[in-house]
Each structure stands twice: as C-alpha cells, then as structure tokens.
Design an enzyme around this catalytic site. Structure first.
Site, PDB file in Angstrom:
ATOM      1  NE  ARG A 223     -48.887 -15.839  62.132  1.00  0.00           N
ATOM      2  CZ  ARG A 223     -48.373 -15.166  63.151  1.00  0.00           C
ATOM      3  NH1 ARG A 223     -48.792 -15.407  64.388  1.00  0.00           N
ATOM      4  NH2 ARG A 223     -47.429 -14.258  62.963  1.00  0.00           N
TER       5      ARG A 223
ATOM      6  CB  CYS B 268     -46.616 -35.506  80.249  1.00  0.00           C
ATOM      7  SG  CYS B 268     -47.728 -34.393  79.340  1.00  0.00           S
TER       8      CYS B 268
ATOM      9  CG  HIS C 243     -44.383 -11.286  70.932  1.00  0.00           C
ATOM     10  ND1 HIS C 243     -44.621 -10.223  70.064  1.00  0.00           N
ATOM     11  CD2 HIS C 243     -44.452 -10.756  72.180  1.00  0.00           C
ATOM     12  CE1 HIS C 243     -44.818  -9.115  70.762  1.00  0.00           C
ATOM     13  NE2 HIS C 243     -44.719  -9.418  72.042  1.00  0.00           N
TER      14      HIS C 243
END
Length: 229
Positions: A56, A136, A106
């Site tokens: 996408r 992290c 979204h």
C-alpha cells in the site's frame, strides 16, 4: 469568517490510482482483513501485515495528487475563513498537493509506531518486522494505522471543529464506516450546513442539505471555484 470542515474518503484518491475497500480485484480483496488490519492479526503474523502495508505504501508513493486534492489545497490557501481537512485516508496526497491543516483520523502510511513503547517516526518505503524501534530497540515496529477495533485519532479535535463549523462537506466517502459516518449528524445537530460531493448520493436521502454528484476531479474543483468566486 466562515469555518469549513471537510471530510474526505477513499473516493478522492481513487482517481489517483489508489484502490478502495470495495474495488473488485484490488489489493484489499487479496487479503483477509482480520489478518492484516487488526492488532490480533499483527500479533499472529507481523510479516504478513508488513507485506500488505508495504504494498500500500509503494502504491501511495508511486501515485500523484489529482485535481481534487489540488483544489482543496487551493481552497485552504485562498479562502478567507478557516478550512480543516479531516481524512479517512492513510495516504499523503492531501499534503503533497499543498494542504497543511489535515487530520488523519485513521493514521498514515508515512508513519511508523512502536507497539512496545508508542514511539513514532517516519516509515521507510518498506518496513521490516525485525527492524528495531529507534527509541527502545524492541523489534515491534508497526504502521501508524488505526486498525479495526482501535480508536480513531483526533476525535475530540474533530468534534470541537464540527460544533464550531458553518459548513460540513463530505467528499468521496461511503458514509457507512463509523465514527466518520456520524459526522453529518453531529454537524446537523449543531445547525451546520451540510454538503455531499460523491460519485453517487449517500444511501440515506435528505441527510445532506445539498448533494453534488460526479467524479471528484471534476466536482471538487468546480465547487471550490464556486466558493472562491
């Protein structure tokens, strides 16, 4: 000065070559949504989810904004009042056309987020499930997309904008996916004028004060020219 809130859906990007949920044979039809668009699917098979969103993202990066995107950017730049774009789309075509005041309810294909620590950063063209989070170092990177079962972004800001608006415009959206489908009702409850621009009028007659039917690349520039005239 008038305040305009505009909601855009997949129909505005379809003419740029980006498919919608309902396209027969399109990218969405080749995948089980439970497997690629839910937190549970990501937990089961991160590689499959990344493959889907990498495809996408590649489609988005290879696409170009169309005349409808350009017209809304022109409206924001030239209108003497306020223009807020709220989009259900996860592409960046509004921004690439020049729009600046855009809320992605979204999420966005151009973003990555760590499922472990919630750190956000720009997504590369292709994301790797083994890539560490820059903050992290956990290998828990996911697309910064709102999946089924998750809360859309910016809902408080959108609700506040709808309550203050003078005009609410819905462009290229089916009006079937909530909470966005309820925005017209929120606007009407606040006495806001409503307009729909779509290939075909929505399923509920009389929902909008005015309906303009036609392709987005024709109907949106015509409407913007009318507003700015």
């Amino acid at each position: 000065m008038k305040r305009i809130v505009i909601l855009t859906g997949a129909g505005i990007s379809a003419e740029s070559g980006l498919g919608t949920f309902r396209d027969v044979g399109g990218l969405w039809s080749q995948y089980d949504l439970e497997e690629v668009a839910t937190p549970q699917g990501f937990a089961r098979n991160p590689a499959l989810v990344h493959d889907f969103y990498n495809a996408r993202r590649a489609n988005m990066l290879d696409a170009a904004p169309n005349a409808a995107h350009a017209a809304l950017a022109r409206l924001e730049a030239e209108y003497p009042g306020e223009v807020l774009l709220v989009t259900q789309n996860v592409d960046d075509l509004h921004e690439r056309a020049g729009s600046k005041n855009v809320l992605h309810m979204h999420g966005a294909l151009s973003g990555a987020v760590c499922a472990a620590c919630d750190h956000r950063w720009p997504a590369p063209r292709a994301m790797d499930p083994a890539a560490p989070c820059p903050a992290c170092t956990a290998p828990r990177a996911r697309p910064d997309i709102v999946w089924f079962g998750e809360m859309p972004f910016h809902m408080d800001e959108i609700g506040h904008a709808l309550a203050r608006a003078d005009l609410f415009v819905s462009i290229g959206t089916s009006g079937e996916v909530y909470p966005a489908a309820g925005f017209v009702d929120e606007a009407r409850a606040c006495g806001v004028e409503t307009l729909e621009i779509n290939l075909e009028p929505s399923l509920v007659p009389g929902l909008f004060d005015r309906v303009i039917a036609g392709p987005a690349t024709q109907a949106v520039p015509d409407w913007v020219a009318e507003v700015l005239a």
